[in-house]
Design a protein around this motif. Structure first.
Motif, mmCIF file in Angstrom:
data_model
loop_
_atom_site.group_PDB
_atom_site.id
_atom_site.type_symbol
_atom_site.label_atom_id
_atom_site.label_comp_id
_atom_site.label_asym_id
_atom_site.label_seq_id
_atom_site.Cartn_x
_atom_site.Cartn_y
_atom_site.Cartn_z
ATOM 1 N N PRO A 490 0.852 -1.199 0.000
ATOM 2 C CA PRO A 490 0.000 0.000 0.000
ATOM 3 C C PRO A 490 0.886 1.248 0.000
ATOM 4 N N HIS A 491 0.344 2.348 -0.530
ATOM 5 C CA HIS A 491 1.087 3.612 -0.560
ATOM 6 C C HIS A 491 1.401 4.068 0.867
ATOM 7 N N LEU A 492 2.633 4.502 1.074
ATOM 8 C CA LEU A 492 3.073 5.004 2.379
ATOM 9 C C LEU A 492 3.064 6.522 2.336
ATOM 10 N N ASP A 493 2.397 7.149 3.290
ATOM 11 C CA ASP A 493 2.470 8.609 3.385
ATOM 12 C C ASP A 493 3.682 8.931 4.258
ATOM 13 N N SER A 494 4.771 9.307 3.609
ATOM 14 C CA SER A 494 6.034 9.450 4.348
ATOM 15 C C SER A 494 6.218 10.861 4.909
ATOM 16 N N LYS A 495 5.133 11.615 4.936
ATOM 17 C CA LYS A 495 5.176 12.928 5.600
ATOM 18 C C LYS A 495 5.303 12.685 7.104
ATOM 19 N N MET A 496 6.079 13.521 7.780
ATOM 20 C CA MET A 496 6.209 13.371 9.230
ATOM 21 C C MET A 496 5.630 14.603 9.914
ATOM 22 N N LEU A 497 4.692 14.385 10.826
ATOM 23 C CA LEU A 497 4.022 15.483 11.516
ATOM 24 C C LEU A 497 4.515 15.539 12.954
ATOM 25 N N ALA A 498 4.856 16.744 13.429
ATOM 26 C CA ALA A 498 5.349 16.871 14.801
ATOM 27 C C ALA A 498 4.341 16.310 15.798
ATOM 28 N N ALA A 499 3.052 16.653 15.624
ATOM 29 C CA ALA A 499 2.032 16.236 16.594
ATOM 30 C C ALA A 499 2.010 14.711 16.726
ATOM 31 N N TRP A 500 1.941 14.018 15.604
ATOM 32 C CA TRP A 500 1.818 12.562 15.640
ATOM 33 C C TRP A 500 3.120 11.923 16.104
ATOM 34 N N TYR A 548 9.604 15.832 5.508
ATOM 35 C CA TYR A 548 9.311 14.773 4.538
ATOM 36 C C TYR A 548 10.542 13.897 4.343
ATOM 37 N N ALA A 549 10.299 12.624 4.043
ATOM 38 C CA ALA A 549 11.408 11.714 3.770
ATOM 39 C C ALA A 549 11.942 12.023 2.378
ATOM 40 N N GLY A 550 13.230 12.407 2.306
ATOM 41 C CA GLY A 550 13.847 12.620 0.995
ATOM 42 C C GLY A 550 14.502 11.336 0.531
ATOM 43 N N SER A 551 15.234 11.414 -0.561
ATOM 44 C CA SER A 551 15.864 10.185 -1.061
ATOM 45 C C SER A 551 17.085 9.861 -0.197
ATOM 46 N N GLY A 552 17.421 8.581 -0.118
ATOM 47 C CA GLY A 552 18.612 8.150 0.603
ATOM 48 C C GLY A 552 18.597 8.471 2.083
ATOM 49 N N GLY A 553 17.399 8.423 2.689
ATOM 50 C CA GLY A 553 17.332 8.620 4.142
ATOM 51 C C GLY A 553 17.494 10.073 4.588
ATOM 52 N N THR A 554 17.429 11.020 3.641
ATOM 53 C CA THR A 554 17.531 12.425 4.050
ATOM 54 C C THR A 554 16.166 12.938 4.507
ATOM 55 N N VAL A 555 16.164 14.137 5.078
ATOM 56 C CA VAL A 555 14.925 14.764 5.545
ATOM 57 C C VAL A 555 14.775 16.101 4.833
ATOM 58 N N GLU A 556 13.591 16.355 4.265
ATOM 59 C CA GLU A 556 13.383 17.607 3.530
ATOM 60 C C GLU A 556 12.283 18.433 4.191
ATOM 61 N N HIS A 557 12.312 19.739 3.917
ATOM 62 C CA HIS A 557 11.271 20.638 4.434
ATOM 63 C C HIS A 557 10.624 21.381 3.289
#
Length: 778
Positions: A490-500, A548-557
């Motif tokens: 299933p599609h993964l929503d790889s957005k990361m929310l501070a609250a959750w 957000y999850a970027g490529s290669g384990g990076t984190v993007e904003h």
């Protein structure tokens, strides 16, 4: 009827969050009259041949907005550019709100937003704005309030038409593309609104202004002339009574269907039990919560193969779920099952909690420690096929027989391990999903695993030993798990929310502390480090809402960054307080205090009491600034803040935080009185305030065995209203500076020593865990 995903915030007149708005057909009401038109010509959803050109959503980071980047609709993200265009061209704004794992959002996109002709209509006469409700809960809440007030319910996808100055004038949820027997089609709605806007604009604007004023009055939450919050005893018993009336004796839970795993209700019932242990109602509250947790864990709403819980059950029996999995459910359910284990001592519950966290570690974790938002309900049954609801999770009898053909030795009749598993989990040849629960016919012949019998009964049925059955079933589930890995995910929503992420830090910290599992507490620490490194702006002291999850384990904003809302602060502060108690590292407590200060600066309503959901600046142009007043799928940020303020007062003695908590509870007292069952978490905070918190101080060397034994003793007991402090004897430490009395406490005979304060009175010093247990159980 069709309708959006049921909204987690029912209008005030429906029973609490457990009976969220049902999927129902949505009528467009309010000022636009809708004459019955003839059916228009139905154009096929023809995709233009050749390369598709992306719209401007291609530059966004949200997985949901990116899903719409190739629509023939000229979408804008929420922002000034779109508002300016609407003003300049004098066009209404069409606002469409959803999220990436929402089934009906996918439907509407496929049927309407990919349709060239509808795209043309939208582009010619409207300015089209797409919003991810998980990125902008403020925008979602304001317009959902409008949709619920003016139509028959709310949900997603939410469709709202606004004036160029952002006043809503028509709203609904999912629309089919063409007119049906009961529902107006999306194309018709667009044509009618276009004509009304051209011919009748002044009436529309007047009505919209009237509705806005009414909403403003209705949604205001403030202290008014009230001085004190209501009596906790009254609110408690009223909330319990309302839950008791709606309780399902047989299957647990609090509605016919759909049924939601509302953890806020379960946690209310547990604390109600604790303060009413000797009464009949008290033991009933405990039984209601434990039975519900047991039925959910045995039902199909739990993924027996890969662990974790689905969003909700479409039936009374917890059998056929809506298959999407949300981070906030896993986080809160891990805590609920840990508490059930503390209260009952039954390892059934601790196993479920461990399973949930195993799922999150495996499927929803970023390698730097953060947590992803959700996994979708739909996925292709096989590569290249159209996605179907639940395809990843369901099984046919044939598949299971092929995977588990080996005979079971010692059974009283010929039996394969596949047949044993199918009997235990209720699989049948024709599938165990009734047609009424499968409106689109996607699940024919398929089975959802659900525990039909106890291990004892299954063992007795085949003359086997209980342990042998347990081993066989676990081995069978493991085989299914390995086989399932080959299915399209299933599609993964790889957005990361501070609250959750804050909720999830609590999930790992509390479960790790209760079960004495260092490893789980470490996941909580990594989650908190992730928040500090990637979602916190040191200079301003502010949290970011998303990364957000970027490529290669990076984190993007996103650029500009999406700043935190009230719930981001409240849930992260709670996570940090839970993490301090589980890890005894006071750095987390220090950060919690700083975040609480920022929260107070940005959101506190000094006039009316309580916190607004969003910063004043952020909501510029929105017609309302709301305070959330519903403990639903997630607790309300005000309810969580009421607890946080009490706990922070216990850790620091700063009176200001106690005063704020009282103001907040007072501001919400009208709403609590009216529908206490809509605010079970707030009612819990009110009781904690009126019964006061237990301060448990343990003096000792953090690494010594005797200190750990006393800490573990505290963690294994269910004490919801406590503040647990480790005093390591260093007068310059953070906590000693906050609470000077700590440095006067002595260790008895150089052993780790516990002191318990309640209502300003202190217990005798205690060095034996069993003595401490006795005292805390009183």
């Amino acid at each position: 009827g069709s309708g959006g995903e049921p909204s987690p915030d029912p209008p005030a007149h429906t029973r609490g969050s457990s009976s969220r708005d049902k999927d129902r057909s949505v009528t467009v009401s309010s000022s636009v009259s809708m004459p019955a038109g003839g059916k228009g010509s139905r154009t096929s959803c023809s995709q233009s041949t050749g390369q598709k050109v992306p719209n401007r959503l291609i530059n966004e980071k949200s997985p949901y907005l990116l899903q719409h980047a190739y629509n023939p609709v000229d979408w804008y993200p929420w922002g000034q550019e779109a508002f300016d265009k609407a003003r300049k061209e004098n066009k209404p704004i069409f606002l469409s709100v959803g999220y990436s794992t929402c089934h009906w959002c996918h439907m509407m996109e496929e049927e309407s937003f990919q349709n060239e002709e509808i795209g043309r209509l939208l582009n010619e006469d409207f300015v089209n704005v797409k919003v991810d409700r998980e990125e902008r809960p403020d925008v979602d809440k304001v317009f959902m309030t409008f949709v619920q007030a003016t139509s028959s319910g709310g949900g997603w996808p939410m469709s709202v038409w606004l004036t160029p100055s952002l006043q809503p004038f028509v709203g609904g949820t999912y629309f089919p593309p063409e007119d049906g027997l009961t529902q107006v089609g999306f194309r018709t709605v667009l044509l009618r609104i276009r004509d009304q806007w051209k011919q009748n604009k002044s009436t529309l604007l007047d009505n919209s202004q009237r509705v806005a004023t009414a909403l403003l009055a209705r949604s205001e939450i403030s202290m008014g002339d009230r001085q004190v919050p209501p009596s906790a005893a009254t609110m408690n018993s009223r909330c319990f009574q309302q839950l008791d009336e709606g309780y399902d004796e047989e299957y647990g839970g609090f509605a016919e269907s759909p049924k939601f795993p509302t953890p806020v209700i379960l946690s209310f019932l547990f604390s109600y039990w604790l303060s009413h242990r000797l009464t009949q109602d008290g033991s009933r509250a405990q039984q209601m919560a434990l039975h519900t947790l047991k039925m959910m864990a045995n039902g199909g709403i739990r993924d027996h193969v890969g662990q974790g819980f689905h969003r909700y059950s479409t039936d009374r029996q917890w059998h056929v779920p809506h298959f999407e999995k949300m981070l906030y459910d896993q986080a809160q359910l891990a805590v609920a099952y840990s508490q059930a284990f503390q209260i009952s001592g039954d390892e059934f519950y601790s196993d479920v909690a461990k399973g949930i966290l195993q799922y999150v570690t495996r499927n929803l974790s970023h390698r730097s420690g953060g947590f992803y938002s959700a996994e979708d309900a739909d996925s292709p049954p096989e590569r290249g096929m159209r996605p179907k609801e639940g395809a990843f999770y369901v099984w046919t009898v044939k598949e299971v027989q092929q995977l588990l053909p080996e005979p079971v030795p010692g059974a009283t009749e010929p039996l394969t391990s596949g047949q044993l598993l199918m009997k235990h989990y209720g699989l049948t040849d024709s599938g165990n999903i009734s047609t009424s629960q499968d409106p689109k016919g996607e699940l024919q012949g398929q089975n959802v695993l659900t525990v039909r019998y106890s291990l004892e009964l299954t063992a007795a049925r085949f003359g086997l030993d209980v342990e042998a059955v347990r081993t066989l079933l676990n081995a069978g589930l493991e085989k299914l798990f390995q086989a399932r890995k080959h299915r399209p995910k299933p599609h993964l929503d790889s957005k990361m929310l501070a609250a959750w992420n804050g909720l999830m830090v609590s999930g790992y910290a509390v479960t790790g502390a209760v079960l004495g599992m260092e490893r789980l507490v470490n996941y909580a620490i990594n989650g908190a480090k992730f928040l500090k490194r990637h979602m916190f702006d040191v200079a301003s002291g502010r949290l970011m809402r998303t990364c957000y999850a970027g490529s290669g384990g990076t984190v993007e904003h996103s650029n500009p960054p999406c700043w935190g809302f009230l719930e981001d602060y409240a849930f992260v502060v709670r996570g940090l307080l839970d993490l301090y108690e589980a890890s005894q590292e006071s750095a987390w407590l220090e950060w919690a205090l700083r975040l609480q200060d920022t929260q107070d600066k940005l959101f506190w309503d000094s006039r009316g009491g309580g916190y607004f959901c969003s910063e004043a600046e952020l909501g510029a142009g929105l017609p309302l600034r709301l305070k959330d007043d519903q403990d639903g799928a997630e607790p309300s940020a005000n309810s969580v803040s009421a607890h946080n303020l009490l706990r922070l007062h216990g850790f620091t003695g700063h009176k200001d935080w106690m005063d704020k908590s009282v103001c907040l509870l007072t501001a919400f007292s009208e709403r609590m009185r009216r529908v206490p069952v809509a605010l079970p978490e707030m009612v819990r905070a009110l009781s904690a305030h009126q019964q006061t918190l237990k301060q448990i101080v343990i003096c000792g060397d953090p690494h010594a065995k005797d200190t750990k034994a006393l800490l573990h003793c505290v963690h294994t007991i269910y004490i919801p209203n406590k503040v647990l402090i480790l005093a390591d004897g260093d007068p310059s430490s953070f906590l000693s500076r906050q609470l000077p009395f700590l440095s006067s406490l002595r260790r008895l005979e150089d052993r780790a020593t516990a002191y318990v304060w309640e209502n300003q009175a202190c217990s005798m010093p205690i060095t034996e865990p069993c003595e401490l247990r006795k005292l805390l159980h009183q």
